[in-house]
Design a protein around this motif. Structure first.
Motif, PDB file in Angstrom:
ATOM      1  N   ASN A 100       0.848  -1.211   0.000  1.00  0.00           N
ATOM      2  CA  ASN A 100       0.000   0.000   0.000  1.00  0.00           C
ATOM      3  C   ASN A 100       0.878   1.253   0.000  1.00  0.00           C
ATOM      4  O   ASN A 100       0.559   2.249   0.646  1.00  0.00           O
ATOM      5  N   GLU A 146      -0.627   4.797  -0.753  1.00  0.00           N
ATOM      6  CA  GLU A 146      -1.447   5.384   0.312  1.00  0.00           C
ATOM      7  C   GLU A 146      -0.574   5.902   1.453  1.00  0.00           C
ATOM      8  O   GLU A 146      -0.843   6.961   2.024  1.00  0.00           O
ATOM      9  N   ALA A 174      -0.306   9.818   2.773  1.00  0.00           N
ATOM     10  CA  ALA A 174      -0.634  10.165   4.159  1.00  0.00           C
ATOM     11  C   ALA A 174       0.576  10.605   4.964  1.00  0.00           C
ATOM     12  O   ALA A 174       0.440  11.031   6.111  1.00  0.00           O
ATOM     13  N   THR A 217      -4.036   8.820  10.554  1.00  0.00           N
ATOM     14  CA  THR A 217      -5.330   8.664   9.909  1.00  0.00           C
ATOM     15  C   THR A 217      -5.129   7.831   8.657  1.00  0.00           C
ATOM     16  O   THR A 217      -4.672   8.325   7.628  1.00  0.00           O
ATOM     17  N   LEU A 218      -5.440   6.559   8.767  1.00  0.00           N
ATOM     18  CA  LEU A 218      -5.318   5.644   7.645  1.00  0.00           C
ATOM     19  C   LEU A 218      -6.693   5.056   7.366  1.00  0.00           C
ATOM     20  O   LEU A 218      -7.589   5.091   8.215  1.00  0.00           O
ATOM     21  N   SER A 219      -6.853   4.519   6.186  1.00  0.00           N
ATOM     22  CA  SER A 219      -8.145   3.916   5.854  1.00  0.00           C
ATOM     23  C   SER A 219      -8.457   2.789   6.830  1.00  0.00           C
ATOM     24  O   SER A 219      -7.550   2.143   7.375  1.00  0.00           O
ATOM     25  N   GLY A 220      -9.745   2.572   7.057  1.00  0.00           N
ATOM     26  CA  GLY A 220     -10.146   1.550   8.025  1.00  0.00           C
ATOM     27  C   GLY A 220      -9.596   0.182   7.699  1.00  0.00           C
ATOM     28  O   GLY A 220      -9.135  -0.542   8.581  1.00  0.00           O
ATOM     29  N   ASP A 221      -9.603  -0.171   6.416  1.00  0.00           N
ATOM     30  CA  ASP A 221      -9.101  -1.486   6.024  1.00  0.00           C
ATOM     31  C   ASP A 221      -7.609  -1.598   6.294  1.00  0.00           C
ATOM     32  O   ASP A 221      -7.133  -2.630   6.770  1.00  0.00           O
ATOM     33  N   LEU A 222      -6.872  -0.536   6.010  1.00  0.00           N
ATOM     34  CA  LEU A 222      -5.425  -0.552   6.232  1.00  0.00           C
ATOM     35  C   LEU A 222      -5.109  -0.617   7.721  1.00  0.00           C
ATOM     36  O   LEU A 222      -4.184  -1.319   8.146  1.00  0.00           O
ATOM     37  N   GLY A 223      -5.889   0.092   8.525  1.00  0.00           N
ATOM     38  CA  GLY A 223      -5.699   0.024   9.972  1.00  0.00           C
ATOM     39  C   GLY A 223      -5.932  -1.379  10.507  1.00  0.00           C
ATOM     40  O   GLY A 223      -5.196  -1.849  11.375  1.00  0.00           O
ATOM     41  N   LYS A 224      -6.941  -2.059   9.962  1.00  0.00           N
ATOM     42  CA  LYS A 224      -7.208  -3.431  10.387  1.00  0.00           C
ATOM     43  C   LYS A 224      -6.072  -4.364   9.972  1.00  0.00           C
ATOM     44  O   LYS A 224      -5.693  -5.271  10.714  1.00  0.00           O
TER      45      LYS A 224
END
Length: 385
Positions: free
Chosen positions: A129, A132, A136, A155-162
């Motif tokens: 990724n 992205e 960021a 602040t990362l996308s929810g999917d990336l945070g998971k």
């Protein structure tokens, strides 16, 4: 009740200062009303972890790293493909910030104990990724001399945070599985230790403090200028210590995600390190490379742990010029015999002894390699029972 592997060692250290307190003195403790030499469990565990890396029993990715510089390790894994060092570091810091493990002034706020496999998974997520993370990434650090602020939770996308959170869902690093970890900001990523290691204590009282008064002379000083150019004192001690450790075999297998082949190699690494590894404090001065004189290894099923330190609640005495090892062996045998008789659950015991030994210690083995081979086989059998 558990399947346990327990170690009972007696080890005589020549004059040394392997593990010192904040004043530079060898650590001590009062036990049985007398002052004893103490060597902390933490110092032994670090020595054992370092020994893991020096053997071929475990691959590098099966060993953890304890560091405040996790972002540097991740950045090294990202290097190449036209990326600059600054880009790799920024992405690594961003990822750790996204995990709630911010980097400030080039370091994490506390030591992180992470498996190298976990660091690799974080790096792989960044690699997959990269665009992205570059979008960021924060602005470059200013050049006005101001310190860089901590990388707050990104602040990362929810999917990336998971994905990042999942990278720490489980490590197969043997030392993390053995000794556990606590991540204050990620309590759900904590790991319960499978091994417990006691502070080593001397089997006898320490009669007095001992000091080495040393001097140093300038090699290039004029011949007519006598005297030392540096002087000082170093405190030291010598003692026979009792060491105890135990492993919950079922917990270790669980921490290693059911990998029995890795468990077998991990047990071998642990047992070899328990014999050959020791703290390194002041070793350039004292070179107290003294291996254990008695090694008793016990595997018990459906049992609770048994530390035999009470064998030395009354310190042994070196009478008749026999030293401390022989009476310590006798006292340990008496305590083990009493506990076996009262509490049962004798298990399978094996030992190697420099002097004497006792039938209560189980089967005498000819050398360390044979002892470890037999103990590992006993442990694997206990897990299958």
């Amino acid at each position: 009740m558990k399947a346990l592997l327990e170690l009972h060692y007696l080890q005589n250290f020549a004059p040394s200062n392997l593990n010192r307190d904040d004043t530079g003195s060898p650590k001590d403790a009062f036990f049985g009303g007398t002052r004893r030499l103490r060597i902390s469990s933490q110092s032994f565990k670090r020595a054992m972890r370092q020994d893991f890396g020096g053997r071929e029993l475990l691959r590098p990715d099966e060993i953890g790293v304890r560091t405040k510089r996790a972002h540097e390790a991740i950045a090294e894994l990202l290097a190449g493909e036209g990326r600059t060092e600054e880009q790799c570091r920024a992405a690594a810091e961003l990822a750790l910030g996204g995990l709630g493990l911010p980097v400030k002034d080039g370091k994490n706020q506390y030591l992180l104990f992470l498996g190298r496999d976990e660091l690799r998974r974080v790096a792989d997520i960044i690699h997959a990724n990269w665009a992205e993370f570059q979008a960021a990434a924060p602005e470059p650090e200013s050049t006005d001399g101001k310190k860089k602020k901590a990388s707050k939770k990104a602040t990362l996308s929810g999917d990336l945070g998971k994905q990042l959170a999942g990278a720490l869902d489980g490590s197969k690093a043997v030392d993390v599985a053995l000794f556990g970890r606590m991540l204050a900001d990620l309590p759900d990523k904590n790991a319960d230790a499978a091994a417990q290691v006691a502070h080593a204590i001397s089997t006898h009282a320490l009669r007095e403090r001992q000091y080495d008064f040393y001097t140093a002379v300038d090699d290039l000083k004029p011949d007519d200028n006598a005297g030392a150019d540096m002087l000082g004192t170093v405190e030291f001690a010598s003692a026979t210590v009792y060491r105890y450790a135990c492993i919950d075999l079922g917990k270790l297998l669980e921490n290693l995600q059911g990998d029995r082949e890795l468990l077998e190699r991990g047990l071998r690494a642990f047992l070899y390190a328990s014999v050959y590894a020791a703290p390194t404090g002041k070793q350039n001065t004292f070179a107290a490379h003294n291996l254990p004189g008695l090694m008793v290894q016990v595997v018990r099923r459906n049992a609770s742990p048994r530390n035999l330190a009470n064998a030395f609640e009354k310190g042994v005495r070196a009478e008749g010029g026999q030293g401390y090892l022989a009476p310590s062996v006798a006292a340990l045998a008496d305590e083990m015999r009493w506990q076996n008789g009262v509490f049962g659950d004798v298990g399978t015991a094996r030992f190697v002894a420099r002097e004497g030994g006792d039938a209560v210690f189980g089967e005498a083995m000819p050398n360390v390699a044979a002892l470890i081979d037999a103990t590992v086989a006993d442990a694997l059998s206990a897990l299958e029972a």
